[in-house]
Design a protein around this motif. Sequence first.
Motif, short mmCIF file in Angstrom:
data_model
loop_
_atom_site.label_atom_id
_atom_site.label_comp_id
_atom_site.label_asym_id
_atom_site.label_seq_id
_atom_site.Cartn_x
_atom_site.Cartn_y
_atom_site.Cartn_z
N THR A 24 0.85 -1.19 0.00
CA THR A 24 0.00 0.00 0.00
C THR A 24 0.89 1.24 0.00
O THR A 24 1.94 1.27 0.63
CB THR A 24 -0.93 0.03 1.22
OG1 THR A 24 -0.14 -0.01 2.41
CG2 THR A 24 -1.90 -1.14 1.20
N VAL A 28 -0.14 8.43 5.07
CA VAL A 28 -0.18 8.09 6.49
C VAL A 28 0.74 6.92 6.81
O VAL A 28 1.11 6.14 5.94
CB VAL A 28 -1.63 7.81 6.98
CG1 VAL A 28 -2.48 9.06 6.89
CG2 VAL A 28 -2.26 6.68 6.21
N GLU A 29 1.09 6.80 8.08
CA GLU A 29 2.10 5.85 8.53
C GLU A 29 1.72 4.38 8.38
O GLU A 29 2.60 3.53 8.29
CB GLU A 29 2.44 6.11 10.00
CG GLU A 29 3.16 7.41 10.23
CD GLU A 29 3.43 7.69 11.70
OE1 GLU A 29 3.13 6.82 12.54
OE2 GLU A 29 3.92 8.78 12.00
N ASP A 30 0.43 4.05 8.35
CA ASP A 30 0.06 2.63 8.30
C ASP A 30 0.17 2.01 6.90
O ASP A 30 -0.16 0.86 6.70
CB ASP A 30 -1.33 2.40 8.89
CG ASP A 30 -2.45 3.06 8.09
OD1 ASP A 30 -2.14 3.89 7.22
OD2 ASP A 30 -3.62 2.77 8.36
N ASN A 31 0.68 2.79 5.92
CA ASN A 31 0.93 2.24 4.59
C ASN A 31 2.27 1.52 4.57
O ASN A 31 3.19 1.87 5.31
CB ASN A 31 0.95 3.37 3.55
CG ASN A 31 -0.43 3.90 3.27
OD1 ASN A 31 -1.24 3.22 2.66
ND2 ASN A 31 -0.71 5.09 3.75
N THR A 32 2.39 0.52 3.70
CA THR A 32 3.65 -0.20 3.56
C THR A 32 4.73 0.74 3.04
O THR A 32 5.87 0.71 3.50
CB THR A 32 3.48 -1.38 2.58
OG1 THR A 32 2.26 -2.05 2.86
CG2 THR A 32 4.62 -2.36 2.70
N GLN A 34 5.22 4.61 2.78
CA GLN A 34 4.71 5.93 3.16
C GLN A 34 5.48 7.01 2.41
O GLN A 34 6.71 7.01 2.41
CB GLN A 34 4.85 6.17 4.66
CG GLN A 34 4.30 7.53 5.07
CD GLN A 34 4.66 7.91 6.50
OE1 GLN A 34 5.50 7.30 7.12
NE2 GLN A 34 4.04 8.95 7.00
N SER A 42 -4.16 9.78 1.70
CA SER A 42 -3.86 8.93 2.86
C SER A 42 -3.60 7.50 2.43
O SER A 42 -2.66 6.86 2.87
CB SER A 42 -5.01 8.91 3.86
OG SER A 42 -5.53 10.17 4.06
N ARG A 43 -4.46 7.00 1.59
CA ARG A 43 -4.31 5.66 1.00
C ARG A 43 -4.43 5.85 -0.50
O ARG A 43 -5.51 5.78 -1.06
CB ARG A 43 -5.37 4.72 1.55
CG ARG A 43 -5.04 4.33 2.97
CD ARG A 43 -6.19 3.70 3.71
NE ARG A 43 -5.84 3.46 5.10
CZ ARG A 43 -5.76 4.38 6.04
NH1 ARG A 43 -5.98 5.64 5.74
NH2 ARG A 43 -5.47 4.07 7.29
#
Length: 190
Positions: A24, A28-32, A34, A42-43
Amino acid sequence: MAKLVILNQGMIGRTFDLIAGRTTVGRVEDNTFQIADPSISSRHAEIFLRGAEIVIKDSNSTNGSFIDGEKITEAVLKPGQVLRFGQVEIKIDDGKPLAATIPAPPSAAVSSKQAKENTMVPRENTMVIPRGVSLEQLERGAGVPQGFDTSATFSKKTNKTNKYFLIIGIIVAAVIMGFIVFLLKKVNAK
């Protein structure tokens, strides 16, 4: 292993090794992967590594995903092609030096036709984001915008509400102190 390299100023040479399966991409930080850039959603997108193919799938991003300037929803990225998420350009690491993949700014010796071809054209649905000031502007002292009056004096704003709260606070404190003194006299009188 496939590797993506960012071509934008300030992020030049930043790489990401693609993993098998789904990667991904977003702000944002929760992406593989970033990419902290305001033009990235964000995504923003997903990248699938399927054998030798790199499949890019846009995740309905605000500023879109493009391969060689063409907007895509899902497409295969091939070596030599430029992938763009928002304003961030990315290439597959093909072993060539980065300086060779980044177009040089047109010089005076370049024809006007060549200069037009080298100039980036804003694409539809793409937000242009100012990138601050250049080193040349800082050296010239162009830090103050035109029309910005630095000689204007500022007056202090009076705030009557604060005065009223202060007066009420003093009165309440005096009443409480008086009540405490009254209670102490009553306790001592017994």
